[in-house]
Design an enzyme around this catalytic site. Sequence first.
Site, short mmCIF file in Angstrom:
data_model
loop_
_atom_site.label_atom_id
_atom_site.label_comp_id
_atom_site.label_asym_id
_atom_site.label_seq_id
_atom_site.Cartn_x
_atom_site.Cartn_y
_atom_site.Cartn_z
N ALA A 1 -4.23 7.63 -5.04
CA ALA A 1 -2.70 7.17 -5.08
C ALA A 1 -2.67 5.67 -5.55
O ALA A 1 -2.69 4.77 -4.40
CB ALA A 1 -2.00 7.25 -3.72
N ALA B 1 0.72 -1.25 0.15
CA ALA B 1 0.02 -0.09 -0.13
C ALA B 1 0.81 1.21 -0.12
O ALA B 1 2.08 1.25 -0.18
CB ALA B 1 -0.93 0.14 1.23
N ASN B 2 0.29 2.26 0.19
CA ASN B 2 1.08 3.62 0.22
C ASN B 2 0.45 4.52 1.49
O ASN B 2 -0.55 4.19 2.01
CB ASN B 2 0.94 4.39 -1.11
CG ASN B 2 -0.27 4.79 -1.54
OD1 ASN B 2 -0.99 5.50 -1.01
ND2 ASN B 2 -0.68 4.22 -2.76
N ARG B 3 0.92 5.83 1.62
CA ARG B 3 0.65 6.54 2.61
C ARG B 3 -0.76 7.58 2.43
O ARG B 3 -0.98 8.27 3.20
CB ARG B 3 1.61 7.51 3.07
CG ARG B 3 2.82 6.68 3.68
CD ARG B 3 3.94 7.65 4.12
NE ARG B 3 5.25 6.99 4.51
CZ ARG B 3 5.32 6.10 5.59
NH1 ARG B 3 4.46 5.82 6.48
NH2 ARG B 3 6.68 5.40 5.54
#
Length: 386
Positions: free
Chosen positions: A264, A198-200
């Site tokens: 994102a 995943a990402n932030r």
Amino acid sequence: MKLLLIVSGSVAAFKTLAFVRLARTAGMDVRAILTDGGARFVTRESLAALTGNPVHQDLWAAEESIGHIKLARWADAVVVAPASANMLARMAHGLTTDLASTVLLATRAPVLAAPAMNPAMWEHPATQHNIALLRARGVAFAGPVDGPMAEPESGPGRFVEPEALLAALQGARPLAGRHALVTSGPTHEPIDPVRYIANRSSGKQGHAIAAALAALGARVTLVSGPVTVPDPAGVAVHRVESAREMLAACEAALPADIAVCAAAVADWRPENAGVQKLKKQPGAAPPAIAMALNPDILATLAAHAQRPHLVVGFAAETEHVIRHAQEKLTRKGCDWVVANDVSGDVMGGAENTVHIVTRSGVEDWPRMAKNDVAARLAARIAEALA
Ligand code: C5P
């Protein structure tokens, strides 16, 4: 449009009945809340007959039927007409002394107020201070106008005419009749049933954009990856996990007039997500995870047979922000790119500094709250589609 009308105490309340007729002729579904003051000037029965819906007056009776939170969420827009000095004071200070003021504190729908009061009360610094507070908080106003009052005097404080109130309501909703598709949040790309990449991304900016477009009257479909921010009011939310699910949900939501891809999206996913949890074997090397390329949702929508009229992408960059955004505009075939520098605390933070990159140039916007970026972007979109 679902319109919640709050009628507070003023002799001008009779004009609200004419407004209800106009709003219904314009296709709006109207529900009314009558304050005790309002009930001294118009009857529950006339409001019920004209709205075609039961009228809500008593907080505790409303709890039994529909509930103040449900009523607050039901509305696409709230009109307070007439808005008495007392009603405006309670709105400004968040006082919840009856059903109307409680719903006004609970709603996230845009609010339009049409004040009506004696000129001396209107001009009093207390009222003017309350108006300034409400304006700063995004409440829109229709009137008051100058003219003869019920008492034998004249001046500012007169309730707007019903036609002007309807025009103000419609003007505050320039995206009425438009469908906007917004992507938001990160994606989760499974490695196995319990692990993912995943990402932030928090979804704050994308969700704020969905809310801002809805506030301007658009019908909004928000396709969101896993986030903890609350669903915006008045928006249809489709929750997905992976990029492929996000693409499928976006294509299913077409046709749309506007697409804003703020998610994102993970560029890659593990090629073969394990059906069982990967096991750690004593002495064995860590697993090598082969990656596959994810579909590009923005580029797919921009090249789609049902391409939205305006396609907006984001470019989160840590260097050469404008140049990369310009390349992205061409490569992905979108109309605008909102470029932001994410080298600082933007991801998950409350503020953002963006540049709007279009084929005709670059607009640099100052650093501001993500909600303000969203409102300004929504207004810019409405302007472009006008
Ligand atoms: O290529 P990059 O990820 O920097 O592009 C960012 C823009 O493209 C964002 O608008 C993002 O929502 C969109 N995007 C997408 N699908 C992907 C990757 C990015 O829609 N697979």
